[in-house]
Design a protein around this motif. Sequence first.
Motif, PDB file in Angstrom:
ATOM      1  N   TYR A 108      30.796 -26.908  58.090  1.00 56.85           N
ATOM      2  CA  TYR A 108      29.618 -26.128  58.481  1.00 56.85           C
ATOM      3  C   TYR A 108      29.684 -25.756  59.962  1.00 56.85           C
ATOM      4  CZ  TYR A 108      24.768 -24.982  59.478  1.00 56.85           C
ATOM      5  OH  TYR A 108      23.627 -24.346  59.893  1.00 56.85           O
ATOM      6  N   ARG A 109      30.048 -26.750  60.791  1.00 53.56           N
ATOM      7  CA  ARG A 109      30.170 -26.477  62.232  1.00 53.56           C
ATOM      8  C   ARG A 109      31.237 -25.428  62.513  1.00 53.56           C
ATOM      9  NH1 ARG A 109      30.211 -32.613  64.370  1.00 53.56           N
ATOM     10  NH2 ARG A 109      28.000 -33.004  64.169  1.00 53.56           N
ATOM     11  N   ALA A 159      32.328 -23.092  60.440  1.00 54.40           N
ATOM     12  CA  ALA A 159      31.919 -21.785  59.924  1.00 54.40           C
ATOM     13  C   ALA A 159      30.872 -21.127  60.819  1.00 54.40           C
ATOM     14  CB  ALA A 159      31.371 -21.941  58.508  1.00 54.40           C
ATOM     15  N   LYS A 160      29.983 -21.911  61.377  1.00 59.85           N
ATOM     16  CA  LYS A 160      28.935 -21.371  62.235  1.00 59.85           C
ATOM     17  C   LYS A 160      29.383 -21.181  63.680  1.00 59.85           C
ATOM     18  CE  LYS A 160      25.316 -20.913  59.609  1.00 59.85           C
ATOM     19  NZ  LYS A 160      24.637 -19.634  59.486  1.00 59.85           N
ATOM     20  N   GLY A 161      30.539 -21.753  64.039  1.00 58.90           N
ATOM     21  CA  GLY A 161      31.039 -21.620  65.405  1.00 58.90           C
ATOM     22  C   GLY A 161      30.419 -22.598  66.368  1.00 58.90           C
ATOM     23  N   TYR A 162      29.756 -23.635  65.842  1.00 61.73           N
ATOM     24  CA  TYR A 162      29.137 -24.627  66.725  1.00 61.73           C
ATOM     25  C   TYR A 162      30.173 -25.509  67.406  1.00 61.73           C
ATOM     26  CZ  TYR A 162      24.732 -23.529  64.421  1.00 61.73           C
ATOM     27  OH  TYR A 162      23.638 -22.888  63.932  1.00 61.73           O
ATOM     28  N   ASP A 163      31.364 -25.572  66.846  1.00 64.21           N
ATOM     29  CA  ASP A 163      32.372 -26.440  67.421  1.00 64.21           C
ATOM     30  C   ASP A 163      33.024 -25.846  68.658  1.00 64.21           C
ATOM     31  OD1 ASP A 163      33.590 -24.459  66.011  1.00 64.21           O
ATOM     32  OD2 ASP A 163      35.330 -25.665  65.513  1.00 64.21           O
ATOM     33  N   SER A 164      32.747 -24.588  68.956  1.00 58.18           N
ATOM     34  CA  SER A 164      33.375 -23.968  70.116  1.00 58.18           C
ATOM     35  C   SER A 164      32.757 -24.427  71.425  1.00 58.18           C
ATOM     36  CB  SER A 164      33.300 -22.448  70.014  1.00 58.18           C
ATOM     37  OG  SER A 164      31.959 -22.033  70.033  1.00 58.18           O
TER      38      SER A 164
END
Length: 118
Positions: free
Chosen positions: A93-94, A96-101
Amino acid sequence: MSEDKDRASLAELDRKLTAVAGRREEKQGPVSGGRKSSSAGMALGMRISAEMIAATVVGLLIGWGLDRFFNTMPLLLVLFVILGAGAGGLNAYRAAKGYDSAIGLGRAMGKPKQGDKE
């Protein structure tokens, strides 16, 4: 008089911005459509798959090891597989949403390397 000068400088700035945008598009290609975006989508799909599979396998191995150590087969195995699948889903999920960047490896990968232009 000053208004004419401002308009001339704005026109010059617009011409420079258009030239820079044209060079950037030549260099990187259009963002939407084409081969580049399909390969980026494939890479994201592969990453999401790897995140989910890796977390589930790690949970399975931890549960199997603890079950062997405590002789509680298959209680901890099932528990850690469920926890691993949940962690994999959260990581996917992170990603796919780009939260890990904003943190960790995603942040490090987003930074330009030394010697890279731009």
